[in-house]
Design an enzyme around this catalytic site. Structure first.
Site, PDB file in Angstrom:
ATOM      1  N   CYS A 265      36.065  40.773  30.562  1.00 52.18           N
ATOM      2  CA  CYS A 265      35.960  39.851  31.707  1.00 52.18           C
ATOM      3  C   CYS A 265      37.017  40.189  32.761  1.00 52.18           C
ATOM      4  O   CYS A 265      38.224  39.989  32.541  1.00 52.18           O
ATOM      5  CB  CYS A 265      36.114  38.416  31.205  1.00 52.18           C
ATOM      6  SG  CYS A 265      36.373  37.186  32.493  1.00 52.18           S
TER       7      CYS A 265
ATOM      8  N   CYS B  92      39.145  37.197  34.015  1.00 46.35           N
ATOM      9  CA  CYS B  92      40.098  36.777  32.976  1.00 46.35           C
ATOM     10  C   CYS B  92      41.393  37.567  33.102  1.00 46.35           C
ATOM     11  O   CYS B  92      42.502  37.007  33.004  1.00 46.35           O
ATOM     12  CB  CYS B  92      39.503  36.996  31.581  1.00 46.35           C
ATOM     13  SG  CYS B  92      38.004  36.051  31.248  1.00 46.35           S
TER      14      CYS B  92
END
Length: 340
Positions: A31, A34
């Site tokens: 991600c 993230c």
């Protein structure tokens, strides 16, 4: 290390029970957002971590799929804030401003709540409310999963509180020195407990907002002593519950005759020594394996610990694990979706 990397569901549940606040960063290695917000989160953790009071965690959603599913995490990153084991805040997406705002507010609340804990006696339960007994490690107070709109209580005295009174988060008024067992709800109004009507039996139907696992029940009963209730003769004073039968996953409340014909999932006898002298609460431990996927619970208070025709219950707390909500709204894509 400021941030705790979660390696199991048991580890996470233990932190929920040992730390007043827990912040969880649900992320995935693939991600991009993230990774972008990780330095912000780590910085907040270094500044604000306080042992047993504010704990920051990171949960790899790919590796801990059961936790991601349990808390309905459907996009990364998702930040969840827990207070006394109950989820109170969600931040979805890599939004540093929003994350900082939520965490700073949490820190401010934490500074006001030093000394608040979950010890046996008078701890904090769902919504930071009252608990009458200790919560075992690995489990939490999930009373907030009760669907209050669907409660049913048969044979209650209509002048002695409503079914939802049993699940109030405030300390029972009878334990607050308000009226010696005749206490009213906060701010006045009707009593914040229930009593039976024509005999000592009560039949309570409790629907839940999600599929839950029930570990135990906390039942609080504060009947007045002789002479404390001028509205009742001493021989009419209510009793504490003694025998309790439990039924799971019923679509509606059971009738009293119907309950006699259906085997209970478990029947428990509460002994006099089971009642805590300070909190007037008895802890009912259940056969956990039989209460694994519960959508509703029928609690049948069969009799009391005396000869009266009245039974009294002030509070009920549900202890266990909450699962995914049974009714979910439309999901929006925020950041990266799991699996992309």
């Amino acid at each position: 290390m400021s941030v705790v990397n979660i390696s199991s569901k048991e580890q996470f549940n233990s932190l929920l029970n040992s730390s007043y606040f827990v912040v969880a960063d649900f992320y995935a290695d693939w991600c991009g957002p993230c990774k972008a917000i990780a330095p912000v989160y780590d910085s907040l953790a270094r500044q604000l971590t306080r042992p047993n009071h504010i704990t920051f965690t990171k949960v790899n959603g790919d590796q801990q799929r059961d936790l991601a599913q349990a808390y309905s995490v459907r996009a990364y990153p998702t930040f969840l804030v827990f207070q006394n084991g109950r989820k109170i805040e969600t931040v979805q997406g890599a939004d540093p401003r929003k994350l900082n705002e939520v965490i700073q507010r949490l820190a401010s609340e934490a500074s006001k709540s030093d000394g608040a804990g979950g010890d046996a006696g008078e701890g904090n339960g769902a919504n930071g409310g009252w608990l009458g007994a200790a919560v075992p490690k690995g489990y939490g107070d999930i009373t907030d999963q009760v669907d209050l709109t669907g409660l049913e209580l048969l044979n209650r005295d209509s002048e002695r509180g409503m079914p939802r009174s049993l699940f109030e988060t405030a300390k029972p008024s009878a334990l607050s020195g308000k009226g010696k067992g005749k206490g009213k709800a906060e701010g006045g109004g009707s009593p914040d407990w229930v009593e039976s009507d024509t005999d000592e039996q009560l039949m309570l139907y409790i629907p839940f907002q999600s599929n839950i696992k029930v570990h135990s029940l906390h039942v609080t009963s504060v009947p007045p002593a002789a002479g404390e209730d001028e509205d009742a003769d001493d021989d009419e004073l209510p009793m504490r519950p003694k025998t309790v039968s439990l039924y799971t996953n019923r679509s509606q409340v059971l009738g009293f005759d119907e309950a006699d014909d259906i085997p209970a999932v478990q029947t428990v006898e509460i002994k006099p020594e089971d009642w805590d002298s300070k909190t007037a609460t008895a802890k009912i431990d259940l056969r956990f394996v039989k209460f694994q996927n519960v959508t509703s619970l029928v609690v049948f208070f069969v009799d009391g610990d005396g000869d009266s025709e009245k039974l009294r219950v002030d509070r009920i707390r549900i202890i266990g694990e909450a699962g995914e909500k049974r009714t979910m709204g439309k999901l929006e894509k925020i950041g990266d979706e799991p699996g992309e």
